[in-house]
Design a protein around this motif. Structure first.
Motif, short mmCIF file in Angstrom:
data_model
loop_
_atom_site.label_atom_id
_atom_site.label_comp_id
_atom_site.label_asym_id
_atom_site.label_seq_id
_atom_site.Cartn_x
_atom_site.Cartn_y
_atom_site.Cartn_z
N GLU A 86 -6.04 -2.32 20.94
CA GLU A 86 -5.78 -3.71 20.53
C GLU A 86 -7.05 -4.52 20.40
N ASP A 87 -8.03 -3.95 19.73
CA ASP A 87 -9.32 -4.61 19.55
C ASP A 87 -9.17 -5.81 18.62
N SER A 88 -9.44 -6.99 19.16
CA SER A 88 -9.27 -8.20 18.34
C SER A 88 -10.50 -8.48 17.47
N SER A 89 -11.54 -7.66 17.62
CA SER A 89 -12.75 -7.93 16.82
C SER A 89 -12.58 -7.41 15.39
N ILE A 90 -11.53 -6.64 15.12
CA ILE A 90 -11.34 -6.13 13.75
C ILE A 90 -10.52 -7.13 12.95
N ASP A 91 -11.20 -7.91 12.12
CA ASP A 91 -10.48 -8.84 11.25
C ASP A 91 -10.18 -8.15 9.92
N LEU A 92 -11.21 -7.55 9.35
CA LEU A 92 -11.04 -6.86 8.08
C LEU A 92 -11.59 -5.46 8.22
N MET A 93 -10.97 -4.51 7.50
CA MET A 93 -11.54 -3.16 7.54
C MET A 93 -11.43 -2.50 6.18
N SER A 94 -12.47 -1.76 5.85
CA SER A 94 -12.47 -0.97 4.63
C SER A 94 -11.80 0.36 4.96
N PHE A 108 -0.90 -1.30 12.97
CA PHE A 108 -2.30 -1.71 13.10
C PHE A 108 -2.71 -2.71 12.02
N LEU A 109 -1.83 -2.94 11.03
CA LEU A 109 -2.18 -3.87 9.95
C LEU A 109 -1.34 -5.14 10.11
N ALA A 110 -2.00 -6.29 9.99
CA ALA A 110 -1.29 -7.56 10.12
C ALA A 110 -0.32 -7.69 8.94
N PRO A 111 0.87 -8.24 9.19
CA PRO A 111 1.84 -8.41 8.10
C PRO A 111 1.22 -9.20 6.95
N MET A 112 1.49 -8.75 5.72
CA MET A 112 0.87 -9.40 4.57
C MET A 112 1.79 -10.52 4.06
N PRO A 314 -7.70 12.99 -9.03
CA PRO A 314 -7.73 12.46 -7.67
C PRO A 314 -7.93 10.95 -7.68
N TYR A 315 -7.33 10.32 -6.70
CA TYR A 315 -7.53 8.88 -6.51
C TYR A 315 -8.15 8.67 -5.14
N GLY A 316 -9.17 7.81 -5.10
CA GLY A 316 -9.79 7.49 -3.82
C GLY A 316 -10.15 6.01 -3.81
N GLY A 317 -11.24 5.67 -3.16
CA GLY A 317 -11.66 4.26 -3.14
C GLY A 317 -11.50 3.66 -1.77
N ILE A 318 -11.36 2.36 -1.76
CA ILE A 318 -11.24 1.64 -0.48
C ILE A 318 -10.23 0.51 -0.63
N ASN A 319 -9.35 0.41 0.36
CA ASN A 319 -8.45 -0.73 0.44
C ASN A 319 -8.86 -1.59 1.63
N LEU A 320 -8.52 -2.86 1.57
CA LEU A 320 -8.86 -3.74 2.69
C LEU A 320 -7.63 -3.94 3.57
N GLY A 321 -7.80 -3.66 4.83
CA GLY A 321 -6.72 -3.91 5.78
C GLY A 321 -7.11 -5.08 6.67
N VAL A 322 -6.11 -5.82 7.12
CA VAL A 322 -6.37 -6.91 8.07
C VAL A 322 -5.85 -6.44 9.42
N GLY A 323 -6.71 -6.50 10.42
CA GLY A 323 -6.36 -6.00 11.75
C GLY A 323 -5.20 -6.75 12.37
N ALA A 324 -4.26 -6.02 12.97
CA ALA A 324 -3.07 -6.63 13.55
C ALA A 324 -3.42 -7.51 14.75
N TYR A 325 -4.58 -7.25 15.38
CA TYR A 325 -4.92 -8.01 16.59
C TYR A 325 -5.96 -9.08 16.31
N SER A 326 -6.25 -9.30 15.03
CA SER A 326 -7.22 -10.32 14.63
C SER A 326 -6.73 -11.70 15.05
N ALA A 327 -7.68 -12.55 15.42
CA ALA A 327 -7.32 -13.92 15.80
C ALA A 327 -7.11 -14.78 14.56
N HIS A 328 -7.60 -14.29 13.40
CA HIS A 328 -7.52 -15.11 12.18
C HIS A 328 -6.97 -14.32 11.00
N PRO A 329 -5.75 -13.79 11.11
CA PRO A 329 -5.24 -12.98 9.98
C PRO A 329 -5.14 -13.78 8.68
#
Lengths: 433, 319
Positions: A86-94, A108-112, A314-329
């Motif tokens: 439950e690390d709250s330091s993860i706001d955004l992740m690639s 682990f992902l904040a509701p969108m 093949p498909y790859g790349g990066i999506n942005l996830g917002v951390g579920a425990y972030s203080a500022h989703p």
């Protein structure tokens, strides 16, 4: 000093230090909230975008980046362990797309928010939307979308009598390379890239590694590894080795080794991500690569498994996830709008060589100047298929790698059956991996 | 051998100390506990706690991403592991690496220890530093260095040694089990031979000169002195070195992680633990694997001590 007085003194000093530490922890830096964005290593593009978006936020937030390990699997390991605690330091992740279902399923992902869902998929290539979706819901924001092309050396292929303006099949290029005594570059190392290749071969034959999409019970996951498209995929892989077009170091060949064999002219064809183009052009700029070599690079869509059936690259790349425990989703989701803007993803593509997820970027004159193959990338992303979507992706991918490596040891049919049995046993927690 | 001199001496002191405990010795003992206590507590915290936790978790079906579905399954995890060929293959590979590396290191380390012992006083410190350098290198760094050296794309080994039959420009060292294991063992040997040679040097230095001289006077050749005087007198040191290195070698992980990633059948037991716990996130199964690794190491250790009658507290050669 008297011992007791000395003790009192040291207690006072210790208390003062503790108080200072406590106040330093609780107060935090003044100013707007800092969003921490865990990024995968790149050429500094995400740092630059973070800076731009901090400025554009009008003082609502600033974005600080924190770098993850180089390998996608190691990035996932680190993020999962932090989020499980439950690390709250993860706001955004690639996030690498194949791990999106696992993160979403684990919560682990904040509701969108609905408005973000509508915005994030707008004008985005279909494979990237698919790769960011779990259980019918968009759970991550597509940032950039990668795909593999078939690269070829124009001068070498010209003598083979192969018409590259038409879609080609794996069998065609393997046979042509065998006749010419040259190699075909693909990724035979026991790594994620092997899964990428196998999955593309199966998907291109209209098959699938996992036939029960969105299944969350590991024991109910259905595999399509013994179906004809998967057996055909195994046959193609094995024929790379049997015909001798795979090259001597095939069982340890990753994307970089494939690119370097292609650059040296050891192989006439290769399937690889567009980073190879950036590598070639910067090689020319630095004087390490002859300009005529880069000019000899040709590109087209990923080879087909079945003649007449369009390939599923093949498909790859990066999506942005917002951390579920972030203080500022909310702020983090706001920031994704800025990060994935047409302007920023075009900048990212030109400067770091990572293709954008938004269609609009492919009309950008600067992008077209830097990436003459941009229209092919765009087409490839339209056809591309994600890797198996399951919360147990790591197990499935590792199971495939264990069974299909080394490629020279594949026996089409029995290997497929062994892979299917292994993965099912692993998912039922009845086997080690 | 006349190795009994220090035994009665040690034995003579002990009963006296045990019989009459003076105030002084009692306060010294208390001070001892006060000094060692915190370290002992910390050790308990950082070793005993995780070991017990692993033991506890190993009885559960527990996935890190799905903690709500954690369920008690008893010894099921152990059953899964012990009936899986993957486990036994990993044990075999680990034992193979252990036996090869320890055997080679023992011979090499002994030779280096002899060189260090007999080198001229002036160059001795320099020599020791030079021999110790590999041991100071972080294992991951040394693994990368060896991997780059043998790599088909970036390596120099193929072009330097292509005069050796079997090595060509296209030799893929990490392409099959035998050659991959060869490089892994080579890296391990290069890295830890200094450790073993240091332990052996300590043993060598304790062989009394008088014995050597007596043997020389009796007309013993170099080889006879080595096999009849030197080696028997440092048996304990050799056993300690072999034991420490074997336990260390049995836990090999870094080199394999860096060089092959477990491909070509080079997975060791530690690697299996990593894959179940960290990659698969199956905490239960991973904990059970690590408990089994722990038990294997304990068995090895006890076996060694019983079989070779190693007395870890004894610095001198036993009889």
């Amino acid at each position: 000093m008297h011992p007791r007085r000395r003790l009192r003194w040291s207690m006072t000093i210790m208390a003062a230090v503790l108080a200072a530490l406590a106040s330093a922890c609780s107060s935090g830096p003044p100013g707007p909230p800092v969003l921490t964005w865990y990024i995968n290593p790149d050429d500094g593009g995400q740092d630059e975008i973070a800076e731009r978006c901090s400025e554009q936020s009008g003082g609502r937030y600033t974005i600080a980046t924190s770098q993850l390990p180089r390998e996608a699997s190691e990035q996932r390991e680190q993020l999962v362990r932090r989020l499980a605690a439950e690390d709250s330091s993860i706001d955004l992740m690639s996030l690498d797309p194949p791990y999106v279902p696992e993160f979403a399923q684990a919560g682990f992902l904040a509701p969108m928010p609905p408005e973000v869902q509508a915005r994030a998929a707008e004008g985005v290539v279909p494979s990237a939307v698919d790769g960011a979706t779990w259980q019918g819901q968009l759970v991550a924001v597509p940032f950039w979308a990668n795909t593999q092309l078939l690269w070829y050396r124009k001068s070498m292929v010209a003598q083979m009598g192969l018409d590259m303006s038409q879609p080609v099949t794996w069998d065609q290029i393997i046979q042509a390379a065998q006749r010419a005594g040259t190699q075909v570059g693909a990724q035979g190392a026991r790594a994620e890239s092997l899964t990428v290749w196998l999955n593309a071969l199966i998907e291109s034959g209209d098959g699938a590694v996992i036939t029960s999409e969105n299944q969350t019970d590991p024991e109910l996951v259905q595999l399509g590894l013994t179906a004809p498209p998967a057996i055909e995929a195994a046959r193609i892989m094995r024929s790379m080795v049997d015909t001798g077009v795979a090259g001597p170091g095939f069982s340890t060949q990753d994307e970089d080794a494939t690119a370097s064999a292609f650059q040296d002219g050891r192989s006439a064809f290769m399937v690889n991500w567009p980073f190879v183009w950036g590598q070639a052009t910067s090689g020319v700029e630095e004087g390490t690569l002859a300009p005529e070599v880069a000019a000899d690079y040709g590109w087209t869509l990923y080879p087909a498994t079945v003649p007449g059936l369009p390939s599923a690259p093949p498909y790859g790349g990066i999506n942005l996830g917002v951390g579920a425990y972030s203080a500022h989703p909310d702020l983090a989701y706001d920031a994704t709008a800025c990060i994935t803007s047409v302007e920023n993803t075009a900048y990212y593509m030109v400067s770091n060589g990572n293709p954008a997820a938004k269609f609009a970027v492919y009309d950008d004159p600067e992008v077209l100047a830097e990436f003459p193959m941009a229209p092919v990338i765009r087409q490839s992303l339209t056809q591309a298929a994600p890797r198996p979507k399951t919360p147990y992706y790591a197990e499935v991918s590792e199971g495939l790698q264990r069974s299909f490596h080394p490629v020279g040891g594949i026996v089409p049919g029995p290997t497929n059956q062994a892979a299917q049995d292994l993965i099912q046993a692993v998912l039922a927690k009845e086997a080690l991996l | 051998m006349s190795q009994t001199i220090d035994r009665p001496a040690a034995g003579a002191v002990e009963p006296a100390a045990r019989g009459t405990e003076t105030d002084k010795s009692r306060s010294e003992r208390r001070l001892g506990w006060l000094l060692a206590g915190p370290a002992f507590g910390v050790m308990l915290l950082v070793t005993a706690y995780p070991i017990l936790q692993a033991l506890w978790y190993s009885l559960f079906d527990y996935r890190l991403t799905d903690p709500s579905n954690r369920s008690f399954t008893g010894l099921t995890n152990y059953g899964v592991i012990l009936t899986d060929a993957v486990w036994w293959n990993a044990i075999f590979v680990t034992l193979l690496i252990t036996v090869i590396t320890v055997a080679v290191e023992l011979v090499l380390g002994f030779a280096l220890a002899l060189v260090m012992l007999q080198a001229l006083k002036a160059i001795r410190p320099v020599l020791r530093i030079v021999i110790l350098i590999p041991y100071a290198v972080i294992t991951v760094v040394s693994a990368f260095a060896w991997q780059f050296a043998f790599d088909l794309e970036s390596g120099f080994v193929n072009s330097w040694f292509n005069w050796i039959p079997g090595i060509t420009e296209n030799t893929a060292w990490f392409g099959d089990f035998g050659s991959a294991l060869f490089v892994i063992c080579l890296a391990e040997i290069w890295k830890t031979t200094p450790f073993i040679s240091l332990l052996l040097l300590a043993g060598l230095a304790q062989v009394p000169d008088v014995l050597q001289e007596a043997a020389r006077v009796d007309g013993a050749s170099w080889w006879q002195r080595m096999t009849r005087v030197t080696i028997p007198n440092m048996k304990a040191a050799i056993m300690v070195a072999v034991l420490f290195r074997s336990l260390d070698a049995f836990r090999v992980f870094d080199s394999i992680f860096v060089m092959t990633g477990g491909a070509q059948g080079t997975e060791t037991v530690s690697f299996l633990v990593y894959r179940q716990t960290i990659s698969r996130l199956e905490i239960g199964l991973g904990s059970a694997t690590s408990v089994l690794l722990f038990i294997t190491v304990v068995i090895l250790c006890v076996g060694f001590i019983k079989l070779f009658r190693v007395d870890l507290s004894q610095a001198r050669g036993g009889n």
